[in-house]
Write an enzyme that holds these catalytic residues in place. Structure first.
Site, mmCIF file in Angstrom:
data_model
loop_
_atom_site.group_PDB
_atom_site.id
_atom_site.type_symbol
_atom_site.label_atom_id
_atom_site.label_comp_id
_atom_site.label_asym_id
_atom_site.label_seq_id
_atom_site.Cartn_x
_atom_site.Cartn_y
_atom_site.Cartn_z
ATOM 1 N N ARG A 241 43.574 5.790 80.193
ATOM 2 C CA ARG A 241 43.336 6.264 81.608
ATOM 3 C C ARG A 241 41.982 6.315 82.155
ATOM 4 N NH1 ARG A 241 45.858 11.884 81.456
ATOM 5 N NH2 ARG A 241 45.429 11.722 83.949
ATOM 6 N N LYS B 239 38.062 -4.713 69.294
ATOM 7 C CA LYS B 239 36.581 -4.130 69.382
ATOM 8 C C LYS B 239 35.224 -5.327 68.461
ATOM 9 C CE LYS B 239 36.599 0.470 71.321
ATOM 10 N NZ LYS B 239 37.133 1.999 70.801
HETATM 11 P P1 NDP Z 1 41.644 -0.096 64.786
HETATM 12 O O1 NDP Z 1 43.000 -1.537 65.541
HETATM 13 O O2 NDP Z 1 40.855 -1.129 65.120
HETATM 14 O O3 NDP Z 1 41.499 -0.354 63.528
HETATM 15 C C1 NDP Z 1 42.634 0.972 63.608
HETATM 16 C C2 NDP Z 1 42.792 1.956 62.280
HETATM 17 O O4 NDP Z 1 43.861 2.746 62.194
HETATM 18 C C3 NDP Z 1 42.618 1.163 61.199
HETATM 19 O O5 NDP Z 1 41.205 2.011 59.905
HETATM 20 C C4 NDP Z 1 43.840 1.247 60.297
HETATM 21 O O6 NDP Z 1 43.409 1.322 58.418
HETATM 22 C C5 NDP Z 1 43.482 2.502 60.635
HETATM 23 N N1 NDP Z 1 45.796 2.924 60.814
HETATM 24 C C6 NDP Z 1 46.764 2.191 61.393
HETATM 25 N N2 NDP Z 1 47.861 2.914 61.572
HETATM 26 C C7 NDP Z 1 47.722 3.493 60.176
HETATM 27 C C8 NDP Z 1 48.932 4.750 59.592
HETATM 28 N N3 NDP Z 1 50.020 4.137 60.121
HETATM 29 N N4 NDP Z 1 48.603 5.348 58.612
HETATM 30 C C9 NDP Z 1 47.403 5.633 58.108
HETATM 31 N N5 NDP Z 1 45.982 4.863 59.168
HETATM 32 C C10 NDP Z 1 45.960 3.664 60.068
HETATM 33 O O7 NDP Z 1 41.438 0.581 66.038
HETATM 34 P P2 NDP Z 1 40.649 1.081 66.689
HETATM 35 O O8 NDP Z 1 39.636 1.482 65.566
HETATM 36 O O9 NDP Z 1 40.298 0.542 68.235
HETATM 37 O O10 NDP Z 1 41.193 2.187 67.313
HETATM 38 C C11 NDP Z 1 41.796 3.867 66.599
HETATM 39 C C12 NDP Z 1 41.867 5.041 67.792
HETATM 40 O O11 NDP Z 1 41.520 5.335 67.893
HETATM 41 C C13 NDP Z 1 43.153 4.087 68.892
HETATM 42 O O12 NDP Z 1 44.156 5.092 68.748
HETATM 43 C C14 NDP Z 1 42.260 4.568 69.718
HETATM 44 O O13 NDP Z 1 42.707 4.623 71.135
HETATM 45 C C15 NDP Z 1 41.598 5.513 69.635
HETATM 46 N N6 NDP Z 1 40.089 5.394 70.572
HETATM 47 C C16 NDP Z 1 39.808 7.012 70.769
HETATM 48 C C17 NDP Z 1 38.790 6.488 71.702
HETATM 49 C C18 NDP Z 1 38.492 7.767 72.551
HETATM 50 O O14 NDP Z 1 38.112 7.531 73.909
HETATM 51 N N7 NDP Z 1 39.555 8.969 72.768
HETATM 52 C C19 NDP Z 1 37.968 5.531 72.139
HETATM 53 C C20 NDP Z 1 38.157 4.281 70.835
HETATM 54 C C21 NDP Z 1 39.854 4.534 70.153
HETATM 55 P P3 NDP Z 1 43.885 -0.621 57.926
HETATM 56 O O15 NDP Z 1 42.448 -0.688 57.879
HETATM 57 O O16 NDP Z 1 44.108 0.608 56.776
HETATM 58 O O17 NDP Z 1 44.620 -1.105 58.452
#
Ligand code: NDP
Length: 271
Positions: free
Chosen positions: A16, A66
């Site tokens: 968004r 990031k």
């Molecule tokens: P990354 O890809 O860097 O990290 C993903 C994380 O999610 C890892 O810790 C991964 O675990 C975990 N993960 C993914 N799938 C699963 C699952 N099925 N079960 C358990 N753990 C899972 O993503 P980001 O950190 O950049 O983003 C994370 C979320 O935050 C996204 O949904 C993003 O849209 C949201 N976000 C929202 C913001 C806002 O302003 N509202 C700002 C920033 C992000 P593992 O290490 O084990 O793979």
């Protein structure tokens, strides 16, 4: 030609941010464009360079880039250095400035928009990706009673603990059984695929805030789980998105937009 900005990610269609920055620009009388850039999973640097080459002035960076953006920046803010993750790039004459506004966004949404204290509370953060990294230090600065980071891949959480040091406790999901928290923040990307981290029952203390950083998909599996488990209130990440965007806008334009009407508008035009 207006100044050009964009959000880069994969996926990025759900973002968004274009609507938010268009509102900020209208509110503050700035002449700029803000688009979505879908970069191939292994094509982040090329996509950024192409955007820079056509005169782009700044980017918001979303998952999964990031950490790459952190590597791309040649000058970093203190909060980006602490997070080792960058969500805001500003292209300067002789440098690429990298900052991280996610923490400011989350703290602003919880304490200001939702009116909740973090100080003295037991906080659980789920996930160890770019979003989680960006909010750890800002959460610790609020002086919670405890901050626990749980991640599917424990090694990633442990690596973060080594960087942060004292104050951050790490855990697997299974090891959380029998513990309770006042604020639980889902910073995993599980909700993007309709998945739920494998959490034990009974995590939410009475009146606990359940916060999913994901937004725009209705009730996420995490928030549905939290509701059934008795958490209240429940919050999605739209407020955080608007607050972190305002901080990025300030970095690029030197102006602080009023976030409340923009958040209200976004809620009214939910997709
Ligand atoms: P990354 O890809 O860097 O990290 C993903 C994380 O999610 C890892 O810790 C991964 O675990 C975990 N993960 C993914 N799938 C699963 C699952 N099925 N079960 C358990 N753990 C899972 O993503 P980001 O950190 O950049 O983003 C994370 C979320 O935050 C996204 O949904 C993003 O849209 C949201 N976000 C929202 C913001 C806002 O302003 N509202 C700002 C920033 C992000 P593992 O290490 O084990 O793979």
């Amino acid at each position: 030609m207006p100044d050009q900005y964009a959000v880069i990610g994969n996926p990025v269609a759900h973002s968004r941010s274009p609507q938010i920055h268009a509102e900020f620009a209208r509110q503050t009388g700035q002449d700029l464009t803000y688009e979505r850039l879908l970069a191939p999973a292994n094509g982040f640097m090329e996509a950024v360079k192409a955007f820079q080459a056509r005169g782009g002035l700044g980017l918001n960076v979303t998952l999964p880039f990031k950490a790459e953006a952190f590597g791309y920046a040649t000058r970093l803010s203190g909060r980006a250095s602490a997070a080792q993750a960058v969500n805001t790039l500003k292209f300067e004459d002789d440098a690429v400035f990298g900052d991280n506004t996610d923490g400011t966004g989350l703290i602003g949404d919880i304490t200001h928009n939702l009116g909740r204290d973090i100080a003295g509370r037991r906080v659980l953060l789920l996930g160890a990706g770019g979003a989680a990294r960006g909010v750890i230090m800002p959460l610790l600065l609020q002086q919670p009673a405890s901050l626990t980071l749980a991640n599917r891949t424990l090694a990633k959480a442990q690596a973060l603990q080594q960087t942060i040091g004292a104050g951050l406790e790490v855990s697997t999901y299974a090891e959380l059984a029998g513990r309770q928290f006042d604020i639980v923040v889902n910073a995993t990307s599980a909700s993007l695929t309709g998945a739920l981290p494998q959490l034990p029952s009974g995590l939410f203390a009475g009146g606990a805030l359940a916060y999913d950083m994901m937004y725009g998909v209705g009730e996420t599996p995490f928030l549905a789980f939290a509701r059934v488990e008795g958490a209240a209130p429940l919050a999605d990440g739209l407020g955080m998105l608007v607050e972190q965007a305002a901080e990025s806008f300030f970095i690029w334009r030197g102006l602080r937009p009023d976030t409340a009407p923009v958040l209200k508008l976004l809620r009214q035009t939910a997709v």
